[in-house]
Design a protein around this motif. Structure first.
Motif, PDB file in Angstrom:
ATOM      1  N   LEU A   6      32.183  -4.215 -20.296  1.00  0.00           N
ATOM      2  CA  LEU A   6      32.984  -3.108 -20.239  1.00  0.00           C
ATOM      3  C   LEU A   6      34.389  -3.605 -20.981  1.00  0.00           C
ATOM      4  O   LEU A   6      34.704  -4.851 -20.903  1.00  0.00           O
ATOM      5  N   ILE A   7      34.618  -2.603 -21.986  1.00  0.00           N
ATOM      6  CA  ILE A   7      35.622  -2.832 -22.975  1.00  0.00           C
ATOM      7  C   ILE A   7      36.821  -2.264 -22.752  1.00  0.00           C
ATOM      8  O   ILE A   7      36.906  -0.964 -22.586  1.00  0.00           O
ATOM      9  N   PRO A   8      37.962  -2.788 -22.935  1.00  0.00           N
ATOM     10  CA  PRO A   8      39.352  -2.084 -22.542  1.00  0.00           C
ATOM     11  C   PRO A   8      39.624  -1.146 -23.851  1.00  0.00           C
ATOM     12  O   PRO A   8      39.044  -1.397 -25.140  1.00  0.00           O
ATOM     13  N   ALA A   9      40.309  -0.004 -23.772  1.00  0.00           N
ATOM     14  CA  ALA A   9      40.496   0.985 -24.651  1.00  0.00           C
ATOM     15  C   ALA A   9      41.612   0.219 -25.773  1.00  0.00           C
ATOM     16  O   ALA A   9      42.326  -0.849 -25.481  1.00  0.00           O
ATOM     17  N   CYS A  36      35.068  -7.225 -19.624  1.00  0.00           N
ATOM     18  CA  CYS A  36      34.625  -7.663 -18.114  1.00  0.00           C
ATOM     19  C   CYS A  36      33.212  -7.398 -18.354  1.00  0.00           C
ATOM     20  O   CYS A  36      32.448  -6.403 -18.634  1.00  0.00           O
ATOM     21  N   THR A  37      32.448  -8.573 -17.963  1.00  0.00           N
ATOM     22  CA  THR A  37      30.912  -8.849 -18.022  1.00  0.00           C
ATOM     23  C   THR A  37      30.365  -7.802 -16.858  1.00  0.00           C
ATOM     24  O   THR A  37      30.782  -8.312 -15.587  1.00  0.00           O
ATOM     25  N   LEU A  38      29.419  -6.921 -17.087  1.00  0.00           N
ATOM     26  CA  LEU A  38      28.793  -6.078 -16.211  1.00  0.00           C
ATOM     27  C   LEU A  38      27.612  -6.590 -15.408  1.00  0.00           C
ATOM     28  O   LEU A  38      27.227  -6.530 -14.465  1.00  0.00           O
ATOM     29  N   TYR A  39      26.916  -7.214 -16.610  1.00  0.00           N
ATOM     30  CA  TYR A  39      25.264  -7.971 -16.355  1.00  0.00           C
ATOM     31  C   TYR A  39      25.164  -8.899 -17.381  1.00  0.00           C
ATOM     32  O   TYR A  39      25.625  -8.684 -18.613  1.00  0.00           O
ATOM     33  N   SER A  40      24.392 -10.058 -17.177  1.00  0.00           N
ATOM     34  CA  SER A  40      24.128 -11.175 -17.970  1.00  0.00           C
ATOM     35  C   SER A  40      23.268 -11.894 -17.237  1.00  0.00           C
ATOM     36  O   SER A  40      23.155 -12.396 -16.241  1.00  0.00           O
ATOM     37  N   PRO A  41      22.245 -12.569 -17.951  1.00  0.00           N
ATOM     38  CA  PRO A  41      21.645 -12.051 -19.227  1.00  0.00           C
ATOM     39  C   PRO A  41      20.400 -11.254 -19.345  1.00  0.00           C
ATOM     40  O   PRO A  41      19.876 -11.150 -18.219  1.00  0.00           O
ATOM     41  N   THR A  42      20.339 -10.569 -20.488  1.00  0.00           N
ATOM     42  CA  THR A  42      19.095  -9.697 -20.606  1.00  0.00           C
ATOM     43  C   THR A  42      18.473 -10.262 -22.109  1.00  0.00           C
ATOM     44  O   THR A  42      19.290 -10.618 -22.579  1.00  0.00           O
ATOM     45  N   ASP A  43      17.080 -10.132 -22.321  1.00  0.00           N
ATOM     46  CA  ASP A  43      16.685 -10.124 -23.509  1.00  0.00           C
ATOM     47  C   ASP A  43      15.888  -8.867 -24.084  1.00  0.00           C
ATOM     48  O   ASP A  43      14.739  -8.918 -24.754  1.00  0.00           O
ATOM     49  N   LEU A  44      16.315  -7.818 -23.348  1.00  0.00           N
ATOM     50  CA  LEU A  44      15.543  -6.436 -23.574  1.00  0.00           C
ATOM     51  C   LEU A  44      15.623  -6.016 -25.278  1.00  0.00           C
ATOM     52  O   LEU A  44      16.712  -6.602 -25.985  1.00  0.00           O
ATOM     53  N   PRO A  45      14.960  -5.150 -25.859  1.00  0.00           N
ATOM     54  CA  PRO A  45      15.064  -4.878 -27.087  1.00  0.00           C
ATOM     55  C   PRO A  45      16.242  -4.151 -27.218  1.00  0.00           C
ATOM     56  O   PRO A  45      16.612  -3.398 -26.502  1.00  0.00           O
ATOM     57  N   VAL A  46      16.887  -4.093 -28.339  1.00  0.00           N
ATOM     58  CA  VAL A  46      18.151  -3.471 -28.778  1.00  0.00           C
ATOM     59  C   VAL A  46      17.847  -1.803 -28.381  1.00  0.00           C
ATOM     60  O   VAL A  46      18.860  -1.013 -27.917  1.00  0.00           O
ATOM     61  N   ALA A  47      16.829  -1.223 -28.799  1.00  0.00           N
ATOM     62  CA  ALA A  47      16.338   0.273 -28.357  1.00  0.00           C
ATOM     63  C   ALA A  47      16.675   0.567 -26.854  1.00  0.00           C
ATOM     64  O   ALA A  47      17.269   1.466 -26.495  1.00  0.00           O
ATOM     65  N   GLU A  48      16.145  -0.360 -26.048  1.00  0.00           N
ATOM     66  CA  GLU A  48      16.230   0.039 -24.677  1.00  0.00           C
ATOM     67  C   GLU A  48      17.688  -0.147 -24.233  1.00  0.00           C
ATOM     68  O   GLU A  48      18.209   0.357 -23.541  1.00  0.00           O
TER      69      GLU A  48
END
Length: 165
Positions: A6-9, A36-48
């Motif tokens: 999650l990224i600040p304005a 602010c990290t919402l979720y980590s880690p993942t290795d899903l493909p970029v399109a997903e």
């Protein structure tokens, strides 16, 4: 490894970036973007990942997160950080994100914005906190998928979705 942030304005991102840059210069630590990290880690493909970001953001409007306190831990990724209050908007967004990950990786969500990554003593961390004044709230307006790993210099944004204004 990819993380969902999650990224600040822009205005708040600039404000936080100045604090991060100053601490990095003072303590020879890496520079990174405020998030602010919402979720980590993942290795899903970029399109997903792009689809996950879009689905998570589709009903979300920009919202404000509030500071609970400035804190520190032994974990290098939480050397000194702004601990955030768990607002309904923040909880709802984080749930929207994690509910879409098939691997169901447990992620301990401690909403925060890190200000420095560096191995330090508790006394050094306490000194930073004593000398730090930060705003009490920050507007958040987008989520991104960020390629992360042990070396901050190689982190790279791979997808971004803005919230509705």
């Amino acid at each position: 490894m990819i993380s969902i942030w999650l990224i600040p304005a822009p205005e708040d991102a600039q404000y936080l970036q100045a604090i991060i840059n100053n601490l990095a210069a003072t303590y020879q630590a890496p520079v990174f973007s405020p998030h602010c990290t919402l979720y980590s880690p993942t290795d899903l493909p970029v399109a997903e990942l792009k689809q996950i970001l879009e689905r998570s953001a589709e009903d979300t409007i920009s919202f404000v997160v509030d500071k609970e306190k400035i804190n520190h831990m032994e974990n290098i990724w939480k050397t000194v950080f702004i601990e955030l209050i768990r607002s309904p908007e923040l909880e709802q967004l984080q749930q929207a994100v994690i509910s879409q990950f098939p691997e169901g990786q447990p992620y301990e969500f401690l909403p925060h914005i890190s200000l420095i990554y560096k191995k330090m003593t508790a006394a050094q961390q306490d000194e930073i906190i004593r000398n730090l004044a930060v705003r009490n709230s920050y507007k958040m307006d987008r989520i991104i998928a960020m390629k992360t790993g042990p070396d901050v210099k190689h982190w790279e944004k791979i997808a971004e979705v803005r919230f509705h204004a």
